[in-house]
Design a protein around this motif. Structure first.
Motif, PDB file in Angstrom:
ATOM      1  N   SER A 253      68.987  -5.165 -39.829  1.00 38.80           N
ATOM      2  CA  SER A 253      69.202  -3.752 -40.108  1.00 38.80           C
ATOM      3  C   SER A 253      68.373  -2.902 -39.173  1.00 38.80           C
ATOM      4  N   SER A 255      67.707   0.057 -39.517  1.00 43.67           N
ATOM      5  CA  SER A 255      67.121   1.165 -40.256  1.00 43.67           C
ATOM      6  C   SER A 255      65.821   0.780 -40.934  1.00 43.67           C
ATOM      7  N   SER A 365      68.607  -1.161 -46.553  1.00 43.28           N
ATOM      8  CA  SER A 365      69.926  -1.188 -45.909  1.00 43.28           C
ATOM      9  C   SER A 365      71.064  -1.174 -46.924  1.00 43.28           C
ATOM     10  N   ARG A 391      76.415  -1.358 -47.493  1.00 41.53           N
ATOM     11  CA  ARG A 391      75.316  -2.021 -46.793  1.00 41.53           C
ATOM     12  C   ARG A 391      75.557  -1.885 -45.296  1.00 41.53           C
ATOM     13  N   TRP A 392      74.519  -1.586 -44.545  1.00 37.97           N
ATOM     14  CA  TRP A 392      74.653  -1.385 -43.110  1.00 37.97           C
ATOM     15  C   TRP A 392      73.694  -2.286 -42.353  1.00 37.97           C
ATOM     16  N   GLY A 393      73.999  -2.495 -41.102  1.00 38.75           N
ATOM     17  CA  GLY A 393      73.164  -3.344 -40.260  1.00 38.75           C
ATOM     18  C   GLY A 393      73.896  -3.708 -38.986  1.00 38.75           C
ATOM     19  N   SER A 401      78.836  -0.753 -41.222  1.00 41.37           N
ATOM     20  CA  SER A 401      78.520  -0.281 -42.565  1.00 41.37           C
ATOM     21  C   SER A 401      79.687  -0.664 -43.463  1.00 41.37           C
TER      22      SER A 401
END
Length: 487
Positions: A253, A255, A365, A391-393, A401
């Motif tokens: 991720s 982020s 994430s 969920r993002w990554g 995402s």
């Protein structure tokens, strides 16, 4: 053989019997047998047969209404005929003798009552007793009624003195025509489509009767579509002590530096684990979509990477998935941050969204978001609201995402909006080789708008929304570049 070994064998036998008893109890509770070869449960054909038999014996509410309407047809026609006989001067037995015993097709309207009785007999036998799921019976009764009315109009003696003074002689025939076609409309546009959707939902729910270690002990509809069927756990690295921690090489991720604080209440800890499972399942399913060859997708709209391409594909247990593809003049990492992490600001530049906010941060994430869409299709499709866990990554150099529908205690269904449900979908950002200031943008959309909407209208509207979104996104990117240039 020693006494200790005998005792150990007896203990193992008792434990085995206890395990079988628990397994049998779980099987009966969840409605499915257990495969003794691999200790994994599988859906029961007996359960599906029971569901099918229940469908064939239990009458739906719309079908009961249809049967009541058919009965009302006969009663209403009979009452009109009785009033008609009284108005033309026939009383009691005289009316029966003139209209029935001395029946004449040119002067009597008792045949309209008999035609209503024929419709009642055929329709109740077919749709109440035999539970038919076709249109042939109601089509036959409507055809017979139309033939009778056409013949009656040409042969009935409307010039007879008593009948000419009675407007019910015209009204009885007109009402017979209207009621016959109303029965056809109700069955064709209400009963059969509604029951077809209910059967599809029952078949889809049949796949969720699988007993796993994640099956809840207490029955409950936490989601209108069973989220467990979308679950696909991420493989844990070997010798890992924490199975909930994804492999760093498999899922990274970008982020992590954002540092979202996560302070969940203890009452939501169980739901957070479910959110994580839903999000990982959506990630795995969508990653499969991303890596599918283009030959498996059907072209719907678009001609180049500037205006955008829209393709569709049907997936089992998910339905129709739309895929938007286009080229955006922005660095892949910057566009990913702008679209994914500033999603709450999207209503400012995207007119198709009225509201978008985060309900809960699950981890660095994963989050649960709430979105309200604007009206679409020229106002034919009203605004919907959605609760989605996403969920993002990044994986293999591709930013993504992914999410799907979820429930949240802070946002139950609202009265002012129809609650839609998002299937597996999300955004994908791919770098363009040799061009760091450009990237390929993809949007996978699988949404269920609910309500009685024509599928053709939904498909056309969603395709237009995807193309419009790409245009709005490009305008937003241009505004960002202008602000950076001025600063």
């Amino acid at each position: 053989m020693s006494v200790n070994s005998v005792n150990d064998d007896m203990v193992q036998v008792n434990e085995s019997r206890e395990w079988q008893a628990k397994t049998a109890g779980s099987m009966l509770y969840h409605g499915g047998p257990v495969n003794a070869n691999d200790n994994l449960p599988y859906p029961s054909s007996v359960t599906s047969n029971a569901m099918d038999s229940e469908e064939t014996t239990k009458m739906s509410a719309v079908r009961r209404t249809f049967c009541l309407f058919v009965t009302f047809d006969l009663i209403f026609t009979f009452i009109l005929w009785v009033i008609y006989t009284q108005l033309i001067g026939d009383k009691g037995f005289t009316a029966f003798n003139n209209q029935v015993a001395q029946y004449d097709f040119r002067y009597s309207l008792f045949d309209s009552v008999m035609m209503a009785a024929v419709r009642l007999t055929f329709l109740l036998l077919a749709y109440a007793l035999c539970h038919a799921n076709n249109r042939w019976t109601v089509a036959l009764t409507t055809l017979l009624s139309c033939i009778y009315l056409i013949c009656k109009i040409f042969l009935f003696d409307f010039g007879k003195t008593q009948s000419a003074k009675n407007p019910l002689s015209y009204l009885v025939l007109i009402i017979s025509f209207v009621l016959a076609w109303a029965e056809t409309w109700w069955l064709d546009f209400r009963v059969l489509p509604h029951e077809k959707k209910m059967r599809e939902r029952a078949r889809s729910a049949g796949h969720s009767h699988v007993v796993t270690e994640r099956t809840p002990l207490l029955p409950g509809d936490q989601s209108r579509d069973d989220p467990s069927r979308y679950y696909s756990p991420v493989e844990s690295p070997e010798h890992s002590d924490d199975e909930n921690q994804p492999h760093k090489e498999q899922f990274q991720s970008p982020s992590q530096s954002r540092g979202h604080s996560r302070q969940p209440s203890r009452s939501l800890l169980g739901k957070e684990c479910n959110y994580e499972s839903l999000a990982r399942g959506a990630w795995d399913k969508m990653w499969t979509m991303v890596n599918m060859p283009d030959s498996e997708w059907k072209h719907e709209m678009g001609s180049d990477n500037v205006k955008g391409w829209v393709h569709t594909k049907h997936f089992p247990h998910q339905g129709k998935v739309f895929r938007l593809q286009g080229l955006v003049d922005m660095n892949v990492n910057e566009l990913f941050e702008e679209v994914t992490h500033r999603v709450s600001d999207s209503p400012q530049w995207n007119p198709t969204v009225m509201e978008c906010r985060t309900l809960e941060h699950i981890d660095d994430s994963t989050e649960v978001s709430y979105t309200v869409s604007a009206e679409a299709g020229g106002g034919l499709i009203t605004s919907r609201d959605f609760v989605t866990v996403r969920r993002w990554g990044s994986q293999n150099g591709i930013y993504m995402s992914a999410g799907q529908a979820a429930t949240h205690p802070e946002m139950p269904p609202q009265k002012k909006h129809i609650r839609g449900e998002n299937g597996i979908g999300g955004w994908v950002f791919k770098p363009v080789p040799g061009q760091t200031n450009k990237c390929y943008f993809e949007w996978y959309l699988n949404t269920h708008l609910k309500g009685w909407l024509p599928q053709k209208l939904i498909d056309t509207t969603l395709s237009n929304i995807l193309v419009q979104y790409l245009e709005y996104l490009r305008r937003h990117v241009d505004d960002i570049k202008q602000r950076k240039g001025e600063s």
